[in-house]
Motif scaffolding. Structure first.
Motif, PDB file in Angstrom:
ATOM      1  N   TYR A   1      -2.189  10.574   2.962  1.00  0.00           N
ATOM      2  CA  TYR A   1      -1.432   9.029   1.529  1.00  0.00           C
ATOM      3  C   TYR A   1      -2.367   8.876   3.113  1.00  0.00           C
ATOM      4  O   TYR A   1      -3.377   7.428   3.031  1.00  0.00           O
ATOM      5  N   LYS A   2      -1.421   8.894   4.531  1.00  0.00           N
ATOM      6  CA  LYS A   2      -2.109   7.859   5.491  1.00  0.00           C
ATOM      7  C   LYS A   2      -2.709   8.075   6.438  1.00  0.00           C
ATOM      8  O   LYS A   2      -3.352   7.648   7.132  1.00  0.00           O
TER       9      LYS A   2
ATOM     10  N   GLY B   1       8.101   7.609   4.808  1.00  0.00           N
ATOM     11  CA  GLY B   1       7.016   6.024   5.439  1.00  0.00           C
ATOM     12  C   GLY B   1       6.209   5.746   3.754  1.00  0.00           C
ATOM     13  O   GLY B   1       6.132   4.515   3.949  1.00  0.00           O
ATOM     14  N   LEU B   2       6.794   6.401   2.869  1.00  0.00           N
ATOM     15  CA  LEU B   2       5.991   6.162   1.928  1.00  0.00           C
ATOM     16  C   LEU B   2       7.390   5.266   0.649  1.00  0.00           C
ATOM     17  O   LEU B   2       8.581   5.319   1.260  1.00  0.00           O
TER      18      LEU B   2
ATOM     19  N   GLU C   1       1.016  -1.401  -0.352  1.00  0.00           N
ATOM     20  CA  GLU C   1      -0.207  -0.123   0.204  1.00  0.00           C
ATOM     21  C   GLU C   1       0.862   1.412   0.132  1.00  0.00           C
ATOM     22  O   GLU C   1       0.284   2.101  -0.123  1.00  0.00           O
ATOM     23  N   SER C   2       1.704   1.260   0.468  1.00  0.00           N
ATOM     24  CA  SER C   2       2.904   2.609   0.644  1.00  0.00           C
ATOM     25  C   SER C   2       3.972   3.294  -1.025  1.00  0.00           C
ATOM     26  O   SER C   2       4.217   3.762  -0.655  1.00  0.00           O
ATOM     27  N   VAL C   3       3.821   1.731  -1.937  1.00  0.00           N
ATOM     28  CA  VAL C   3       4.042   1.903  -3.256  1.00  0.00           C
ATOM     29  C   VAL C   3       3.101   3.409  -3.561  1.00  0.00           C
ATOM     30  O   VAL C   3       2.306   3.042  -3.380  1.00  0.00           O
ATOM     31  N   PHE C   4       3.187   4.079  -4.312  1.00  0.00           N
ATOM     32  CA  PHE C   4       3.031   4.941  -5.070  1.00  0.00           C
ATOM     33  C   PHE C   4       3.228   5.964  -6.487  1.00  0.00           C
ATOM     34  O   PHE C   4       4.736   6.258  -6.236  1.00  0.00           O
TER      35      PHE C   4
ATOM     36  N   ALA D   1       3.031  12.852   2.517  1.00  0.00           N
ATOM     37  CA  ALA D   1       3.018  11.144   3.371  1.00  0.00           C
ATOM     38  C   ALA D   1       2.091  11.444   4.574  1.00  0.00           C
ATOM     39  O   ALA D   1       0.916  11.211   4.984  1.00  0.00           O
TER      40      ALA D   1
END
Lengths: 326, 338
Positions: free
Chosen positions: B146-147, A74-75, A22-25, B143
């Protein structure tokens, strides 16, 4: 195993990694609604939405900067630069920031970032859309640099790059997006630090990466008809530079040609040649020959452009000369 | 340069009335002042190398903005960031040790004065290329969205950075993507030795946000209560509405651009004039008038803080140098040298 074009192999890697994590964008210019300049990101905005496939302004510095900050937070961003020529606008972010942040902050953070960008010429796009600059990035500690030349490697290396915790320059080539090849389905990972022999031979070693790998393979087929057996080493891993298969090959053939699409001066071939001189000098029967682009800004005129970039004939002629067979 | 006072600033003292809050702001500003004075001394004693940029004079801007944040909010800063790091909660010992280049420093001696960092404190770094950190700060803000957390990013930079493309690219996407970010321009009137009116067509930096239809404010950066009051509003706007803003704090650095600056481009009278509006003295006077502080207490606080700074120096002095065998450590994550 399916036969896929390079662009579809890359697309498959992106899709699989986005599904897995999910963290891949993705972010870049016209990668979403427009499906990407070279259609590598085709269909992904539709499938994953605008948050995970982010269309950006035409502003390279903010693209790379945003990707770095997201990576530190964190991504796992995959940024697309429409061509490697455009990344010059964002070099501060790539070199001063992405490459150095981990070290200058004492290992306190990491930058798991992939920058995908195509180089290469041959499409009459002139001096600002045609060059290859992988050597610039390969010069910098803190970056990893890869440049696959087959669809299978493109998929496997992109998946590995996305899972890597470092900034990876993933160099594609405009001239290879339509090239087809067999690509393993599903989980197919190719390491970022291993070069490999793509064709075995005994008489001469030819090092090449990206589109020049295809040129070198073609040249090897032609050389074979003339009784010359060429060994082709794919230099897909440029930093860290895996020299082991080159050294091993040179010990067998005693002759080496390097082929790159960029200018020779201070180039990939220069680095390979230096390392061979350092590690296998006594095995050489001739100086290393470097093939690269003519040292001019890429010309628009078709005829001039053709002679400015290296091709199969250059490799064949050079190989025969090194073997004294011209 | 005269700074126009805005009506809102005069109300600032009504906003904070409890002694504990005011005392915290006072102590924090004094800690930064004494830390930086000691840093100058240590630089002159050659204990600190490289470039060294001090925050002296800018304490109200730093403390007024950063004290409005939560521990999980992010701060990005520049090469003039010792005060920002301390205000975000990094132990002054670790900051001084970094200036000394020691293994116990925030960046294990790899960064120095210009590259302080702490993941724990969400102090996301000192960056030494003017304007570079703004796009990166936008990445942290992306981010957050996003989160789906409610953290906020504060991106601090000088007036000089507002003439750079990265500033405009950052404000544009912050507004476009609804990023929870507060851009803080520490306008100390000089980009190195070039006065703001010699470098920027628009000298009231807050106006530059108008191009992006973004909330912007200008505040007296020498008045910690005014800074804090407006920052509270802008942080809330970022956190609750995901609306970015630009805050211009007009302040002054008493010392040169760096320790090696002979300071020939501005008059001594100008410096003296700004010192009459010293942020720490002003808050002290205000608190004395309110019967919240006595001269004896001021002296005692100063002694405590001076001792804390001495302790930071002692810690830095006694800490080990990085081991030469670790030269290649952390060039890459997850492996050794490449």
């Amino acid at each position: 195993m399916a036969v896929l074009a390079m662009r579809d192999a890359l697309n498959q890697a992106l899709r699989e990694e986005m599904k897995r994590d999910e963290s891949v964008f993705l972010l870049g210019e016209d990668i979403g609604l427009y499906d990407g300049s070279f259609k590598v990101t085709r269909g992904l905005m539709k499938e994953f939405g605008e948050k995970r496939v982010l269309d950006t302004p035409i502003a390279e510095e903010i693209i790379i900067g945003t990707a770095i900050g997201a990576a530190m937070s964190g991504l796992r961003p995959v940024a697309e630069m429409m061509t490697v020529n455009f990344i010059m606008v964002a070099m501060d972010q790539v070199v001063n920031a992405a490459a150095h942040i981990r070290y200058m902050f004492g290992g306190g953070t990491k930058v798991p970032l992939v920058i995908r960008t195509p180089g290469g010429g041959g499409h009459q796009l002139g001096a600002q859309h045609s060059h290859s600059h992988e050597n610039w990035f390969a010069h910098v500690p803190g970056l990893k640099v890869v440049a696959p030349g087959t669809p299978a490697d493109a998929k496997g290396m992109l998946k590995s790059a996305i899972r890597d915790d470092n900034p990876v320059m993933f160099i594609e080539n405009e001239g290879t997006y339509a090239v087809k090849g067999e690509v393993p389905d599903g989980e197919h990972l190719v390491p970022l630090d291993k070069n490999e022999v793509k064709r075995a031979g005994d008489d001469i070693t030819i090092c090449a990466h990206s589109r020049m790998l295809i040129v070198a393979m073609d040249a090897a087929s032609e050389l074979e008809k003339e009784g010359i057996s060429a060994e082709i080493v794919d230099m897909r891993a440029l930093r860290p530079l895996d020299m082991a298969p080159v050294i091993e090959s040179v010990k067998k053939t005693s002759r080496l040609i390097t082929v790159e699409e960029g200018w020779r001066s201070y180039g990939v071939g220069s680095e390979i040649a230096s390392r061979v001189y350092e590690e296998a000098f006594d095995y050489l029967d001739a100086p290393v020959a470097r093939i690269g682009a003519a040292e001019v800004p890429a010309p628009y005129n078709k005829r001039l452009e053709k002679i400015a970039f290296p091709g199969k004939a250059d490799v064949v002629v050079t190989a025969k000369a090194l073997l004294g067979k011209n | 340069m005269k700074v126009e006072q805005r009506p809102a600033d005069s109300k600032s003292k009504e906003a904070f009335t409890d002694k504990a809050s005011l005392l915290n702001l006072y102590r924090e500003m004094l800690l930064i002042r004494r830390f930086e004075e000691k840093t100058a001394e240590m630089y002159q004693a050659a204990k600190i190398g490289g470039f060294c940029h001090l925050n002296i004079g800018e304490e109200a801007t730093i403390v007024g903005t950063i004290s409005a944040l939560r521990p999980t909010d992010y701060v990005y800063s520049t090469y003039r960031e010792h005060g920002h790091a301390i205000a975000k909660g990094i132990d002054p010992r670790a900051v001084m040790a970094e200036l000394f280049g020691k293994e116990t420093g925030t960046s294990h001696g790899r960064g120095g004065s210009m590259h302080l960092f702490s993941a724990d404190r969400r102090f996301y770094g000192g960056y030494a290329i003017v304007g570079q950190a703004l796009p990166i700060a936008c990445g942290s803000a992306y981010a957050i969205n996003y989160k789906g957390t409610d953290d906020v990013v504060m991106s601090s930079f000088g007036d000089g950075a507002t003439n750079i493309g990265a500033f405009h690219e950052s404000l544009n996407v912050a507004k476009l993507w609804h990023l929870p970010i507060v851009f803080v321009c520490v306008n100390n009137l000089y980009g190195m030795g070039t006065a703001v009116n010699r470098a920027s067509a628009v000298t009231e930096i807050w106006k530059k946000a108008c191009a992006y239809d973004m909330t912007s404010e200008r505040v007296d950066g020498m008045d910690v209560l005014a800074v804090r009051r407006i920052t509270d509003q802008l942080v809330a706007q970022a956190r609750e509405e995901h609306e970015p803003s630009l805050l211009e704090c007009v302040t002054y650095r008493y010392r040169g651009h760096s320790m090696s600056d002979p300071d020939t481009y501005r008059g001594k009278d100008e410096i003296k004039e700004w010192q009459t509006r010293d942020p720490i003295l002003s808050l002290g006077e205000h608190m004395k008038k309110q019967k919240m502080l006595t001269n004896e207490e001021i002296e005692r606080i100063d002694e405590e803080i001076t001792a804390q700074v001495e302790d930071a120096v002692k810690f830095a002095e006694e800490s080990p140098e990085p081991d030469p065998k670790d030269l290649y450590r952390d060039v890459y994550a997850g492996e050794g040298a490449a």
